[in-house]
Write an enzyme that holds these catalytic residues in place. Structure first.
Site, mmCIF file in Angstrom:
data_model
loop_
_atom_site.group_PDB
_atom_site.id
_atom_site.type_symbol
_atom_site.label_atom_id
_atom_site.label_comp_id
_atom_site.label_asym_id
_atom_site.label_seq_id
_atom_site.Cartn_x
_atom_site.Cartn_y
_atom_site.Cartn_z
ATOM 1 N N LYS A 281 9.515 3.896 -13.818
ATOM 2 C CA LYS A 281 9.867 3.252 -12.553
ATOM 3 C C LYS A 281 11.309 2.779 -12.587
ATOM 4 C CE LYS A 281 5.339 1.375 -11.252
ATOM 5 N NZ LYS A 281 5.200 2.094 -9.973
ATOM 6 N N ARG A 355 -5.477 5.835 -10.947
ATOM 7 C CA ARG A 355 -6.593 6.738 -10.655
ATOM 8 C C ARG A 355 -7.093 7.422 -11.936
ATOM 9 N NH1 ARG A 355 -2.742 9.941 -6.587
ATOM 10 N NH2 ARG A 355 -1.824 7.861 -6.536
HETATM 11 N N1 BES Z 1 0.784 0.279 -9.526
HETATM 12 C C1 BES Z 1 1.434 1.267 -8.771
HETATM 13 C C2 BES Z 1 1.337 1.014 -7.266
HETATM 14 C C3 BES Z 1 2.168 -0.121 -6.751
HETATM 15 C C4 BES Z 1 3.528 -0.008 -6.625
HETATM 16 C C5 BES Z 1 1.571 -1.272 -6.352
HETATM 17 C C6 BES Z 1 4.280 -1.042 -6.134
HETATM 18 C C7 BES Z 1 2.307 -2.310 -5.839
HETATM 19 C C8 BES Z 1 3.665 -2.208 -5.741
HETATM 20 C C9 BES Z 1 0.827 2.628 -9.053
HETATM 21 O O1 BES Z 1 0.397 2.843 -10.345
HETATM 22 C C10 BES Z 1 1.890 3.631 -8.779
HETATM 23 O O2 BES Z 1 2.873 3.618 -9.456
HETATM 24 N N2 BES Z 1 1.677 4.469 -7.780
HETATM 25 C C11 BES Z 1 2.628 5.431 -7.391
HETATM 26 C C12 BES Z 1 1.885 6.690 -7.057
HETATM 27 C C13 BES Z 1 2.776 7.878 -6.868
HETATM 28 C C14 BES Z 1 3.390 8.276 -8.181
HETATM 29 C C15 BES Z 1 1.942 9.008 -6.318
HETATM 30 C C16 BES Z 1 3.399 4.912 -6.177
HETATM 31 O O3 BES Z 1 2.804 4.236 -5.334
HETATM 32 O O4 BES Z 1 4.576 5.125 -6.109
HETATM 33 MN MN MN Z 2 1.980 3.517 -11.585
#
Ligand code: BES
Ligand code: MN
Ligand code: ZN
Length: 520
Positions: A281, A355
């Site tokens: 990230k 997931r």
């Molecule tokens: N935990 C995150 C989702 C999230 C991001 C929650 C920011 C709250 C604030 C999750 O694991 C994630 O990173 N999801 C990705 C999915 C994508 C790679 C398809 C996302 O939401 O960017």
């Molecule tokens: Mn994630």
């Protein structure tokens, strides 16, 4: 916080702070009694315009003759008839002002806290919940406590006063329930706020074990990575592989219901830190990814409420917990893993890890022969884009279950909104190399995440709550909210009420059948 309910005259209450509600024109019994006892002081103040009539506005009268209370806090209910929406504002006003008045005990009159679209018991529950929430502090890592004022008083005793006996039993029950929900939320908040170096998967496991130790109806089982490997949870393990912390699959079985009654499974995403893994990230606000276990926290919080209230229902609380880190051992984009269900997954993005841990946990949940499975997860940033920070996303393979959860969210002031799911979205998960990919592209990110999970929930009624926007606040008020504990507990309460009603009708029909057979 001690919260009790009492019947009596408002002007006779001996307390450090007496809270009285005031509307624009028609006043409630408590107001009238105190007004009379104080030589019409309250109505004079209202007439003079000292209390602005916006719901939740307050006026503190520091010293007053004619009543036993040391102070009176007048709280405006507004110019119109009270509704659930305005009642929430009134309650917030009460709680904030009582805290500010720095007293250790208070009497809050419920006279006038009767929204037209809800029962008085509902208002008592909301008030008790808010009072309990207001006692939350997260100060264990501060050498100097923030809120330590000179007097160092904490509000620890609140009495809810009613002038008439009407609905006393319901209101007493509601106060206990509301307080227990607030308590569960505070437990969840505490876990959410705990930093990632403290709140590891092992820590969550310990919390679950501690809770079970104190409760005979609850038993906890923790699977480590060795056990998960044996079972074949290749998807779960692909996430935890890159971390030095051991992943844990935690199961808390609560048996408050009848023997053999099918349980409701609550499954929480417990990613104790989500760096994104190799699909790292960006740095901004990455600290907030310590909150990626808030689904798990809400399950533990709900379990706290369930055992406190000794709810007569069978519930299995599950937590899929791992840390998502980049390392030489971490999964890479393009890796293909085999889930417990046998379905293979091409990991196109290691940041879609929630997931991956949840799907194996869903398959594992089959062994409980659940009545329904509800998973709770901070699953997608896309959900924040779609619904913001106020409403949780809901996806489900069962219309009845979805309706029940939506209704519970409405009732508990912890709302959710259902999103659609069909084959077109599901197809977006197709992979060239495996049974499915773990992402479906940028559009409809919350829905494709739901479709992914649905592929592992075919054998039971399932719903998924995406709490990415609702589980914590960002910015100045950064911190965990304790949601959706209220929705989950309300959902269970509704199930219990529904089952009880069914038992009664069943008893009635069987009694009728018996009399009928006697007649013939
Ligand atoms: N935990 C995150 C989702 C999230 C991001 C929650 C920011 C709250 C604030 C999750 O694991 C994630 O990173 N999801 C990705 C999915 C994508 C790679 C398809 C996302 O939401 O960017
Ligand atoms: Mn994630
Ligand atoms: Zn995540």
């Amino acid at each position: 916080m001690e919260i009790s309910v009492k019947i009596g005259a408002a002007d006779k209450q001996r307390t450090q702070c007496l809270v009285i509600l005031a509307g624009k024109t028609q006043q409630n019994t408590a107001f009238i009694a105190v007004d009379k006892a104080t030589g019409n002081l309250l109505s004079k103040l209202l007439k003079r315009g000292d209390l602005k009539q916006t719901p939740g506005q307050t006026l503190l009268i520091p010293s007053i003759d004619g009543v036993q209370a040391e102070r009176i806090l007048l709280v405006a209910t507004g110019k119109e008839t009270l509704t659930a929406k305005t009642a929430i504002k009134v309650i917030a006003g009460i709680v904030t002002a009582v805290k500010l008045s720095a007293v250790s005990n208070a009497v809050v009159s419920l006279d006038g806290l009767e929204p037209e679209d809800r029962s008085p018991a509902w208002a008592a529950s909301q008030l008790s919940q808010s009072l309990e929430l207001s006692s939350y502090r997260f100060e264990q890592f501060k050498s100097q406590k923030d809120n330590k004022d000179d007097k160092d008083v904490t509000l620890n005793k609140v009495t809810l006063q009613l002038t008439v006996r009407k609905e006393l039993v319901d209101i007493e029950k509601a106060a206990i329930t509301g307080r227990a929900i607030g308590f569960g939320m505070n437990q969840a908040r505490n876990l959410g706020d705990l930093p990632g170096n403290e709140c590891t998967p092992s820590h969550l496991a310990k919390e679950a074990e501690n809770l079970a130790r104190q409760n005979t109806k609850l038993s906890t089982k923790v699977l480590g990575e060795k056990e998960m490997k044996k079972l074949g949870m290749g998807s779960f393990l692909s996430v935890t592989k890159g971390s030095a912390e051991e992943g844990k699959l935690i199961t808390m079985e609560y048996k408050g219901g009848k023997r053999g009654e099918q349980p409701i499974v609550l499954l929480g995403k417990g990613v104790t830190f989500d760096s994104g893994g190799i699909s790292l990230k960006p740095g901004a606000a990455m600290d907030e990814m310590k909150f990626d276990m808030c689904g798990a926290a809400s399950v533990l919080g709900a379990m706290h409420t369930i055992v406190t209230l000794k709810l007569p229902i069978n519930v299995v609380g599950m937590i899929a917990s791992a840390e998502n880190m980049p390392s030489g051992h971490a999964s890479k984009p393009g890796d293909i893993v085999t889930s417990l269900s046998g379905q293979t997954i091409e990991i196109l993005n290691t940041d879609a890890e929630g997931r991956l841990v949840l799907c194996d946990a869903l398959t594992y949940a089959e062994r409980f022969k659940p009545r329904a499975v509800v998973d709770i997860a901070t699953l997608t940033g896309a959900c924040i884009v779609a619904l913001g920070a106020h409403i949780s996303g809901l996806l489900s393979n069962n219309d009845d279950l979805a309706e029940q959860l939506l209704a519970a969210g409405q009732q508990a002031e912890d709302p959710a909104w259902r999103m659609p799911m069909d084959e077109t979205y599901d197809k977006m998960l197709d992979s060239n190399f495996a049974d499915m990919a773990n992402i479906g592209g940028r559009p409809a990110g919350t829905i494709t995440a739901g479709c992914f999970l649905a592929r592992y929930a075919k054998s039971f009624s399932w719903a998924h709550l995406d709490i990415a926007g609702t589980a914590w606040n960002s910015g100045k008020k950064k911190g965990s909210t304790g949601r959706p504990v209220p929705l989950l507990v309300q959902f269970l309460l509704d199930q219990i009420a529904h089952d009880a009603a069914n038992t009664v009708t069943m008893q009635k029909t069987s009694a009728r059948k018996k009399t009928a057979s006697r007649k013939t």
